[in-house]
Design a protein around this motif. Sequence first.
Motif, PDB file in Angstrom:
ATOM      1  N   GLU A 156       0.833  -1.195   0.000  1.00  0.00           N
ATOM      2  CA  GLU A 156       0.000   0.000   0.000  1.00  0.00           C
ATOM      3  C   GLU A 156       0.870   1.248   0.000  1.00  0.00           C
ATOM      4  O   GLU A 156       2.065   1.198   0.341  1.00  0.00           O
ATOM      5  N   ASP A 157       0.254   2.377  -0.353  1.00  0.00           N
ATOM      6  CA  ASP A 157       1.008   3.623  -0.511  1.00  0.00           C
ATOM      7  C   ASP A 157       1.675   4.080   0.777  1.00  0.00           C
ATOM      8  O   ASP A 157       2.749   4.679   0.746  1.00  0.00           O
ATOM      9  N   TRP A 158       1.057   3.798   1.952  1.00  0.00           N
ATOM     10  CA  TRP A 158       1.646   4.269   3.199  1.00  0.00           C
ATOM     11  C   TRP A 158       3.040   3.684   3.435  1.00  0.00           C
ATOM     12  O   TRP A 158       3.855   4.277   4.136  1.00  0.00           O
ATOM     13  N   MET A 159       3.322   2.540   2.828  1.00  0.00           N
ATOM     14  CA  MET A 159       4.631   1.908   3.022  1.00  0.00           C
ATOM     15  C   MET A 159       5.760   2.738   2.425  1.00  0.00           C
ATOM     16  O   MET A 159       6.918   2.595   2.825  1.00  0.00           O
ATOM     17  N   ARG A 160       5.426   3.599   1.466  1.00  0.00           N
ATOM     18  CA  ARG A 160       6.455   4.445   0.847  1.00  0.00           C
ATOM     19  C   ARG A 160       6.829   5.632   1.723  1.00  0.00           C
ATOM     20  O   ARG A 160       7.925   6.179   1.590  1.00  0.00           O
ATOM     21  N   THR A 161       5.928   6.032   2.600  1.00  0.00           N
ATOM     22  CA  THR A 161       6.166   7.248   3.390  1.00  0.00           C
ATOM     23  C   THR A 161       6.333   6.972   4.880  1.00  0.00           C
ATOM     24  O   THR A 161       6.845   7.817   5.610  1.00  0.00           O
ATOM     25  N   ASN A 162       5.888   5.818   5.352  1.00  0.00           N
ATOM     26  CA  ASN A 162       6.063   5.459   6.751  1.00  0.00           C
ATOM     27  C   ASN A 162       7.397   4.738   6.889  1.00  0.00           C
ATOM     28  O   ASN A 162       7.597   3.662   6.341  1.00  0.00           O
ATOM     29  N   ALA A 163       8.332   5.344   7.600  1.00  0.00           N
ATOM     30  CA  ALA A 163       9.713   4.864   7.623  1.00  0.00           C
ATOM     31  C   ALA A 163       9.855   3.520   8.330  1.00  0.00           C
ATOM     32  O   ALA A 163       8.985   3.088   9.086  1.00  0.00           O
ATOM     33  N   SER A 164      10.994   2.891   8.099  1.00  0.00           N
ATOM     34  CA  SER A 164      11.218   1.506   8.504  1.00  0.00           C
ATOM     35  C   SER A 164      11.901   1.354   9.869  1.00  0.00           C
ATOM     36  O   SER A 164      11.744   0.323  10.520  1.00  0.00           O
ATOM     37  N   TYR A 165      12.640   2.365  10.291  1.00  0.00           N
ATOM     38  CA  TYR A 165      13.527   2.235  11.467  1.00  0.00           C
ATOM     39  C   TYR A 165      13.162   3.252  12.525  1.00  0.00           C
ATOM     40  O   TYR A 165      13.157   4.446  12.231  1.00  0.00           O
ATOM     41  N   PRO A 166      12.801   2.805  13.722  1.00  0.00           N
ATOM     42  CA  PRO A 166      12.682   1.433  14.220  1.00  0.00           C
ATOM     43  C   PRO A 166      11.309   0.842  13.887  1.00  0.00           C
ATOM     44  O   PRO A 166      10.391   1.571  13.513  1.00  0.00           O
ATOM     45  N   SER A 167      11.167  -0.455  14.066  1.00  0.00           N
ATOM     46  CA  SER A 167       9.890  -1.122  13.841  1.00  0.00           C
ATOM     47  C   SER A 167       8.939  -0.832  14.992  1.00  0.00           C
ATOM     48  O   SER A 167       9.228  -1.151  16.152  1.00  0.00           O
ATOM     49  N   GLY A 168       7.785  -0.246  14.677  1.00  0.00           N
ATOM     50  CA  GLY A 168       6.792   0.028  15.713  1.00  0.00           C
ATOM     51  C   GLY A 168       6.169  -1.243  16.267  1.00  0.00           C
ATOM     52  O   GLY A 168       5.888  -1.336  17.465  1.00  0.00           O
ATOM     53  N   HIS A 169       5.936  -2.246  15.397  1.00  0.00           N
ATOM     54  CA  HIS A 169       5.396  -3.517  15.868  1.00  0.00           C
ATOM     55  C   HIS A 169       6.359  -4.194  16.845  1.00  0.00           C
ATOM     56  O   HIS A 169       5.943  -4.714  17.885  1.00  0.00           O
ATOM     57  N   ALA A 170       7.649  -4.216  16.490  1.00  0.00           N
ATOM     58  CA  ALA A 170       8.638  -4.847  17.365  1.00  0.00           C
ATOM     59  C   ALA A 170       8.722  -4.102  18.689  1.00  0.00           C
ATOM     60  O   ALA A 170       8.878  -4.706  19.753  1.00  0.00           O
ATOM     61  N   MET A 171       8.617  -2.787  18.620  1.00  0.00           N
ATOM     62  CA  MET A 171       8.680  -1.960  19.825  1.00  0.00           C
ATOM     63  C   MET A 171       7.501  -2.255  20.748  1.00  0.00           C
ATOM     64  O   MET A 171       7.677  -2.528  21.941  1.00  0.00           O
ATOM     65  N   ALA A 172       6.283  -2.195  20.203  1.00  0.00           N
ATOM     66  CA  ALA A 172       5.091  -2.472  21.000  1.00  0.00           C
ATOM     67  C   ALA A 172       5.071  -3.928  21.464  1.00  0.00           C
ATOM     68  O   ALA A 172       4.729  -4.225  22.614  1.00  0.00           O
ATOM     69  N   GLY A 173       5.453  -4.835  20.553  1.00  0.00           N
ATOM     70  CA  GLY A 173       5.429  -6.252  20.895  1.00  0.00           C
ATOM     71  C   GLY A 173       6.364  -6.608  22.034  1.00  0.00           C
ATOM     72  O   GLY A 173       6.001  -7.353  22.940  1.00  0.00           O
ATOM     73  N   TRP A 174       7.577  -6.065  21.990  1.00  0.00           N
ATOM     74  CA  TRP A 174       8.537  -6.354  23.058  1.00  0.00           C
ATOM     75  C   TRP A 174       8.118  -5.669  24.353  1.00  0.00           C
ATOM     76  O   TRP A 174       8.240  -6.254  25.444  1.00  0.00           O
ATOM     77  N   ALA A 175       7.574  -4.454  24.260  1.00  0.00           N
ATOM     78  CA  ALA A 175       7.092  -3.749  25.448  1.00  0.00           C
ATOM     79  C   ALA A 175       5.957  -4.534  26.108  1.00  0.00           C
ATOM     80  O   ALA A 175       5.925  -4.681  27.338  1.00  0.00           O
ATOM     81  N   TRP A 176       5.040  -5.056  25.303  1.00  0.00           N
ATOM     82  CA  TRP A 176       3.962  -5.873  25.871  1.00  0.00           C
ATOM     83  C   TRP A 176       4.522  -7.114  26.558  1.00  0.00           C
ATOM     84  O   TRP A 176       4.068  -7.486  27.634  1.00  0.00           O
ATOM     85  N   GLY A 177       5.507  -7.757  25.929  1.00  0.00           N
ATOM     86  CA  GLY A 177       6.102  -8.937  26.546  1.00  0.00           C
ATOM     87  C   GLY A 177       6.742  -8.617  27.884  1.00  0.00           C
ATOM     88  O   GLY A 177       6.599  -9.368  28.859  1.00  0.00           O
TER      89      GLY A 177
END
Length: 257
Positions: A156-177
């Motif tokens: 999707e188009d948002w992937m071109r403008t939403n930057a890759s570093y750092p990963s928000g999923h990894a950040m939230a996922g590790w914080a939840w853990g």
Amino acid sequence: MIRSLFLAGAAVLLLGAAPAHRPPVDPSLAGPTPTKLTGYLSTGDVDGQTVIGPPPAPDSPRGKADRTIYLENRKLDGTARWKQATKDNDLWNGGALERYACALGAPINATALPRTYHLLQRVELDARTVGTPPKEHYNRIRPLIGDDLPVCIKREDWMRTNASYPSGHAMAGWAWGLVLGELAPAKASGLLEAGREIGDSRVICGVHYQSDVEAGRMLGAAMVAREHANAQFRADFAAAQAEIAKAHGTAPACPAA
């Protein structure tokens, strides 16, 4: 007239300029439902750029390794792990939250564990607050941009403008853990495994580099440490801890390996 202009100008200074346009966010981080909740932290409580530093240069050994890992993982298309990575993409409504529920041995939702669910909502909002400034500062292009190789979610188009570093999923996922592991220490290993798997899924999916995920985990840990200094977080944490101690319910099915 002069006095009115002066007061108007002062108001602008006090209120600040209109917020700058932000690039589209990853829709899978939009939360379970529209919410008026806020996180525990404010911008600047954790300096993400200082914590994680810049991403590796593309021609560095680490940058080349990132690219190799991305290309190798395209071969997983169609496998069970690929399908799980697709489910993990949606933190709230997909397979991600199920992983933690499986490890905890109880459903995690607004009905079964409302205090815990509330805490996780606010922690995930903090991940956006803390993670967005370094994302926008470093503005790393996602690995899938520029090719047509398989990725586990729709391009999707948002992937071109939403930057890759750092990963928000990894950040939230590790914080939840981390948070859930503190709430239920006897089950911390499985809860942290779930947090790790959420980050790994981003690399398998092809939407993040390995170093994006590592930086997300690092920043997520720094964020949780900072949250413990917040009185509201500590109060919500204590309420969730008491709730989990009394929890009874059918353990949800665990994701297939």
